[in-house]
Design an enzyme around this catalytic site. Structure first.
Site, PDB file in Angstrom:
ATOM      1  N   GLN A 162      50.947  65.400  13.046  1.00  0.00           N
ATOM      2  CA  GLN A 162      49.730  66.127  13.427  1.00  0.00           C
ATOM      3  C   GLN A 162      49.200  66.932  12.240  1.00  0.00           C
ATOM      4  O   GLN A 162      47.997  66.930  11.949  1.00  0.00           O
ATOM      5  CB  GLN A 162      50.048  67.056  14.605  1.00  0.00           C
ATOM      6  CG  GLN A 162      48.950  68.046  14.934  1.00  0.00           C
ATOM      7  CD  GLN A 162      49.253  68.841  16.179  1.00  0.00           C
ATOM      8  OE1 GLN A 162      49.061  68.345  17.279  1.00  0.00           O
ATOM      9  NE2 GLN A 162      49.711  70.075  16.044  1.00  0.00           N
ATOM     10  N   HIS A 194      56.687  80.022  22.616  1.00  0.00           N
ATOM     11  CA  HIS A 194      58.085  80.385  22.367  1.00  0.00           C
ATOM     12  C   HIS A 194      58.176  80.943  20.959  1.00  0.00           C
ATOM     13  O   HIS A 194      57.146  81.145  20.288  1.00  0.00           O
ATOM     14  CB  HIS A 194      58.995  79.166  22.579  1.00  0.00           C
ATOM     15  CG  HIS A 194      58.523  77.935  21.863  1.00  0.00           C
ATOM     16  ND1 HIS A 194      58.439  77.855  20.497  1.00  0.00           N
ATOM     17  CD2 HIS A 194      58.068  76.744  22.333  1.00  0.00           C
ATOM     18  CE1 HIS A 194      57.991  76.675  20.141  1.00  0.00           C
ATOM     19  NE2 HIS A 194      57.735  75.972  21.238  1.00  0.00           N
ATOM     20  N   HIS A 204      56.021  79.419  18.200  1.00  0.00           N
ATOM     21  CA  HIS A 204      54.621  79.869  18.137  1.00  0.00           C
ATOM     22  C   HIS A 204      54.536  81.290  17.586  1.00  0.00           C
ATOM     23  O   HIS A 204      53.617  81.625  16.837  1.00  0.00           O
ATOM     24  CB  HIS A 204      53.988  79.850  19.531  1.00  0.00           C
ATOM     25  CG  HIS A 204      53.937  78.507  20.172  1.00  0.00           C
ATOM     26  ND1 HIS A 204      54.798  78.120  21.173  1.00  0.00           N
ATOM     27  CD2 HIS A 204      53.125  77.442  19.940  1.00  0.00           C
ATOM     28  CE1 HIS A 204      54.516  76.886  21.542  1.00  0.00           C
ATOM     29  NE2 HIS A 204      53.519  76.451  20.817  1.00  0.00           N
ATOM     30  N   LYS A 253      55.353  72.479  11.285  1.00  0.00           N
ATOM     31  CA  LYS A 253      55.815  71.215  10.692  1.00  0.00           C
ATOM     32  C   LYS A 253      56.624  70.375  11.674  1.00  0.00           C
ATOM     33  O   LYS A 253      57.018  69.267  11.351  1.00  0.00           O
ATOM     34  CB  LYS A 253      56.668  71.501   9.452  1.00  0.00           C
ATOM     35  CG  LYS A 253      55.874  71.904   8.233  1.00  0.00           C
ATOM     36  CD  LYS A 253      56.791  71.848   7.020  1.00  0.00           C
ATOM     37  CE  LYS A 253      56.113  72.344   5.778  1.00  0.00           C
ATOM     38  NZ  LYS A 253      57.063  72.365   4.649  1.00  0.00           N
TER      39      LYS A 253
HETATM   40  O1  PAF Z   1      50.308  71.344  18.504  1.00  0.00           O
HETATM   41  C1  PAF Z   1      49.706  71.662  19.545  1.00  0.00           C
HETATM   42  O2  PAF Z   1      50.135  72.526  20.303  1.00  0.00           O
HETATM   43  C2  PAF Z   1      48.397  70.943  19.893  1.00  0.00           C
HETATM   44  O3  PAF Z   1      48.430  69.616  19.541  1.00  0.00           O
HETATM   45  C3  PAF Z   1      47.154  71.642  19.305  1.00  0.00           C
HETATM   46  C4  PAF Z   1      47.153  71.600  17.788  1.00  0.00           C
HETATM   47  C5  PAF Z   1      47.090  73.075  19.784  1.00  0.00           C
HETATM   48  C6  PAF Z   1      45.891  70.927  19.773  1.00  0.00           C
HETATM   49  O4  PAF Z   1      45.787  70.929  21.153  1.00  0.00           O
END
Ligand code: PAF
Length: 282
Positions: free
Chosen positions: A154, A32, A35, A149
């Site tokens: 993560q 989306h 990204h 973020k």
């Molecule tokens: O954030 C994501 O979409 C996922 O956790 C990633 C970093 C692509 C790992 O699969």
């Protein structure tokens, strides 16, 4: 743009690009505008001389819930169009079998930052993320990588992994992209009911109110309680967690002069949404 499906195809596509600045954007597909903004940031970092590598892989190892994996949206054709439009040079889109050996037996666990927030309610999730991101770093060998973020925890864990394992890559955090009404973009938003989609911007409203309250000296516990109460007033909404933590350690705030993070995970029916906001007091 070159699309590759196997590790061999990826290596062949990247061979002539070695030595250039190479910026990686790992995704799980269902792309989306959030990204798209990661890809545009990557394109800007790479410049005209460098290259952008996007990966689209719905990593089964990071799903702690089979239902979530089964219902995760899949839009491969649209994803490739977005990658192309945003300036990716190479896309790696492997199947699960192409990515993992059936008898794989190595795991990767971060043990401190992963013990709280999403890590506490999704056992094994961050081990799965670390495993796949580490594999992608080894396969692509990027100079840089961009992560959003919205998945703040993560991002913190990946920075820690890179630091602790001396992985030669520079990590960039990208700001959260929101719909006009404030809802953070997520691939899971399409699964919200009409009622929950209309109510979901309340998360952002609560985060903004919390930022004001924290800045004017409110107690951490009071800030969190107020967010929880507002969200749980919405029919069908249950908070997984509402926590105010140190933005770097992700554990309890011990020094209110440091940057803090208010992180929320809430179930809107059977869709789990996350969001966060950085807070400071001075
Ligand atoms: O954030 C994501 O979409 C996922 O956790 C990633 C970093 C692509 C790992 O699969």
């Amino acid at each position: 743009m070159q699309t590759t499906y196997t590790k061999e195809e990826l290596r062949a596509a990247l061979a002539p690009l070695r030595g250039k600045r190479m910026v990686l954007v790992p995704t799980m597909g269902a792309l989306h505008e959030g990204h798209a903004s990661l890809l545009r940031q990557a394109r800007q970092l790479a410049g005209a001389e460098g290259c952008v590598v996007a990966t689209i892989f719905l990593n089964p190892v990071q799903f702690d819930n089979a239902g979530d994996l089964a219902t995760y949206p899949r839009t491969p054709m649209q994803d490739l169009e977005i990658c192309d439009k945003c300036g990716a040079d190479v896309v790696f889109m492997p199947s699960s079998d192409a990515m993992y050996c059936a008898d794989r037996s190595i795991t990767m666990e971060e043990t401190h930052l992963s013990s709280v927030l999403c890590g506490a309610s999704r056992p094994g999730h961050f081990a799965g993320v670390c495993l796949v991101v580490n594999k992608l770093f080894n396969l692509v060998q990027p100079t840089d990588a961009v992560f959003g973020k919205k998945d703040y925890q993560q991002l913190a864990i990946i920075r820690r992994m890179v630091r602790d394992l001396d992985i030669p890559v520079t990590i960039h955090g990208a700001e959260i992209v929101r719909d006009e009404d404030g809802l953070a973009l997520s691939s899971r938003n399409v699964r919200l009911t009409t009622e929950h989609r209309a109510a979901a911007p309340e998360i952002r409203r609560c985060l903004l109110a919390a930022r004001e309250a924290y800045a004017s000296g409110a107690e951490c516990a009071m800030v969190c309680a107020s967010v929880r109460e507002s969200l749980e007033n919405i029919p069908g909404v249950r908070c997984d967690y509402v926590e105010l933590v140190d933005a770097e350690t992700l554990h309890a705030v011990t020094d209110t002069h440091r940057l803090a993070l208010l992180a929320v995970a809430a179930w809107f029916g059977d869709v789990r949404l996350i969001d966060n906001i950085e807070l400071s007091r001075s």
